[in-house]
Design a protein around this motif. Sequence first.
Motif, PDB file in Angstrom:
ATOM      1  N   PRO A   1      48.613  28.885 -22.370  1.00  0.00           N
ATOM      2  CA  PRO A   1      48.563  27.940 -21.198  1.00  0.00           C
ATOM      3  C   PRO A   1      48.419  26.551 -21.602  1.00  0.00           C
ATOM      4  N   LYS A   2      49.277  25.700 -20.739  1.00  0.00           N
ATOM      5  CA  LYS A   2      49.148  24.336 -21.099  1.00  0.00           C
ATOM      6  C   LYS A   2      47.699  23.858 -20.314  1.00  0.00           C
ATOM      7  N   ALA A   3      46.855  22.915 -20.946  1.00  0.00           N
ATOM      8  CA  ALA A   3      45.605  22.522 -20.465  1.00  0.00           C
ATOM      9  C   ALA A   3      45.960  21.919 -19.227  1.00  0.00           C
TER      10      ALA A   3
ATOM     11  N   LYS B   1      37.111  20.417 -15.249  1.00  0.00           N
ATOM     12  CA  LYS B   1      36.341  20.951 -16.291  1.00  0.00           C
ATOM     13  C   LYS B   1      34.857  20.223 -16.649  1.00  0.00           C
ATOM     14  N   GLY B   2      34.022  20.069 -15.484  1.00  0.00           N
ATOM     15  CA  GLY B   2      32.738  19.684 -15.456  1.00  0.00           C
ATOM     16  C   GLY B   2      32.742  18.274 -15.626  1.00  0.00           C
TER      17      GLY B   2
ATOM     18  N   MET C   1      36.080  21.014  -2.845  1.00  0.00           N
ATOM     19  CA  MET C   1      36.267  20.565  -4.419  1.00  0.00           C
ATOM     20  C   MET C   1      37.380  21.229  -4.781  1.00  0.00           C
ATOM     21  N   SER C   2      38.445  20.375  -5.501  1.00  0.00           N
ATOM     22  CA  SER C   2      39.512  20.831  -6.220  1.00  0.00           C
ATOM     23  C   SER C   2      39.509  20.566  -7.736  1.00  0.00           C
ATOM     24  N   GLU C   3      39.499  21.790  -8.135  1.00  0.00           N
ATOM     25  CA  GLU C   3      39.255  22.016  -9.742  1.00  0.00           C
ATOM     26  C   GLU C   3      40.458  21.300 -10.394  1.00  0.00           C
ATOM     27  N   ARG C   4      41.660  21.476  -9.715  1.00  0.00           N
ATOM     28  CA  ARG C   4      42.786  21.085 -10.303  1.00  0.00           C
ATOM     29  C   ARG C   4      43.514  19.963  -9.521  1.00  0.00           C
ATOM     30  N   LEU C   5      44.087  18.986  -9.954  1.00  0.00           N
ATOM     31  CA  LEU C   5      44.694  18.028  -9.451  1.00  0.00           C
ATOM     32  C   LEU C   5      45.858  18.506  -8.713  1.00  0.00           C
ATOM     33  N   ALA C   6      46.131  18.124  -7.341  1.00  0.00           N
ATOM     34  CA  ALA C   6      47.152  18.802  -6.739  1.00  0.00           C
ATOM     35  C   ALA C   6      47.551  17.755  -5.628  1.00  0.00           C
TER      36      ALA C   6
ATOM     37  N   LYS D   1      53.278  14.236   7.787  1.00  0.00           N
ATOM     38  CA  LYS D   1      52.625  12.825   8.105  1.00  0.00           C
ATOM     39  C   LYS D   1      52.653  12.179   6.785  1.00  0.00           C
ATOM     40  N   GLY D   2      53.036  12.734   5.519  1.00  0.00           N
ATOM     41  CA  GLY D   2      53.044  11.958   4.346  1.00  0.00           C
ATOM     42  C   GLY D   2      52.748  12.858   2.968  1.00  0.00           C
ATOM     43  N   PHE D   3      51.901  12.353   2.244  1.00  0.00           N
ATOM     44  CA  PHE D   3      51.485  13.155   1.193  1.00  0.00           C
ATOM     45  C   PHE D   3      49.898  12.828   0.766  1.00  0.00           C
ATOM     46  N   SER D   4      49.386  13.734   0.217  1.00  0.00           N
ATOM     47  CA  SER D   4      47.917  13.333  -0.290  1.00  0.00           C
ATOM     48  C   SER D   4      47.792  13.977  -1.880  1.00  0.00           C
ATOM     49  N   LEU D   5      46.991  13.234  -2.451  1.00  0.00           N
ATOM     50  CA  LEU D   5      46.486  13.676  -4.017  1.00  0.00           C
ATOM     51  C   LEU D   5      45.136  14.055  -3.509  1.00  0.00           C
ATOM     52  N   MET D   6      44.849  15.259  -4.126  1.00  0.00           N
ATOM     53  CA  MET D   6      43.474  15.908  -3.999  1.00  0.00           C
ATOM     54  C   MET D   6      42.926  16.242  -5.408  1.00  0.00           C
ATOM     55  N   TRP D   7      41.726  15.679  -5.780  1.00  0.00           N
ATOM     56  CA  TRP D   7      41.225  16.091  -7.081  1.00  0.00           C
ATOM     57  C   TRP D   7      39.800  15.807  -6.923  1.00  0.00           C
ATOM     58  N   GLU D   8      38.901  16.741  -7.571  1.00  0.00           N
ATOM     59  CA  GLU D   8      37.494  16.955  -7.607  1.00  0.00           C
ATOM     60  C   GLU D   8      37.088  16.817  -6.219  1.00  0.00           C
ATOM     61  N   ASN D   9      36.298  15.890  -5.692  1.00  0.00           N
ATOM     62  CA  ASN D   9      35.809  15.670  -4.139  1.00  0.00           C
ATOM     63  C   ASN D   9      36.488  14.616  -3.589  1.00  0.00           C
ATOM     64  N   LEU D  10      37.644  14.278  -3.808  1.00  0.00           N
ATOM     65  CA  LEU D  10      38.284  13.253  -3.325  1.00  0.00           C
ATOM     66  C   LEU D  10      39.731  13.431  -2.665  1.00  0.00           C
TER      67      LEU D  10
END
Length: 178
Positions: free
Chosen positions: A31-33, A58-59, A151-156, A162-171
């Motif tokens: 699987p790809k990283a 990944k920490g 918390m989002s382990e993977r960027l999504a 209403k638009g879009f959001s980037l979610m990753w880590e705690n942001l």
Amino acid sequence: MNTPKKNIFLLTVLFLFTMTASVFAQDAPKPKASPAATASGKVGQANISIAYSSPAVKGRKIWGELVPYGKAWRAGANEATTFTTDKDIMVQGKALKAGKYSLFMVPSEGEWQIIFNSQTGQWGTTREGANFDPANNVLTVNVKPKKSAKMSERLAYNVTPKGFSLMWENLEVPVAIK
């Protein structure tokens, strides 16, 4: 067939089966990283699609370290993230024509720049940083990041009415579209 010959025959078949299975298992793709992903949805009458590669935390400390503050970033991993709309839209109150764009971001602790660039199909970075020519920037808007609910382990990415959001880590980085 008597029992000793039968046992030898069965063991030989079992051995060959095991060896064959292990040889094929070694050729199985890993699987790809940062696997490819797509987020899509409607905002008004516009169909919005965001194609990106999704790295994992990944920490690691993401914001300000893995993704440095004050530098343009490909908004994902691998190839540059792409943003597609089939209708003209307003992003943070500014006009963006229908089309396909590379999406770059310049993070900071307080405010982020979201950049829509007309060049697409390029690898996301070079040795110098984000791989885009600022002369091809079509639209740049500013948004305020916020602490995410979880918390989002993977960027999504998530596309909503209403638009879009980037979610990753705690942001979470919301971008308003009309």
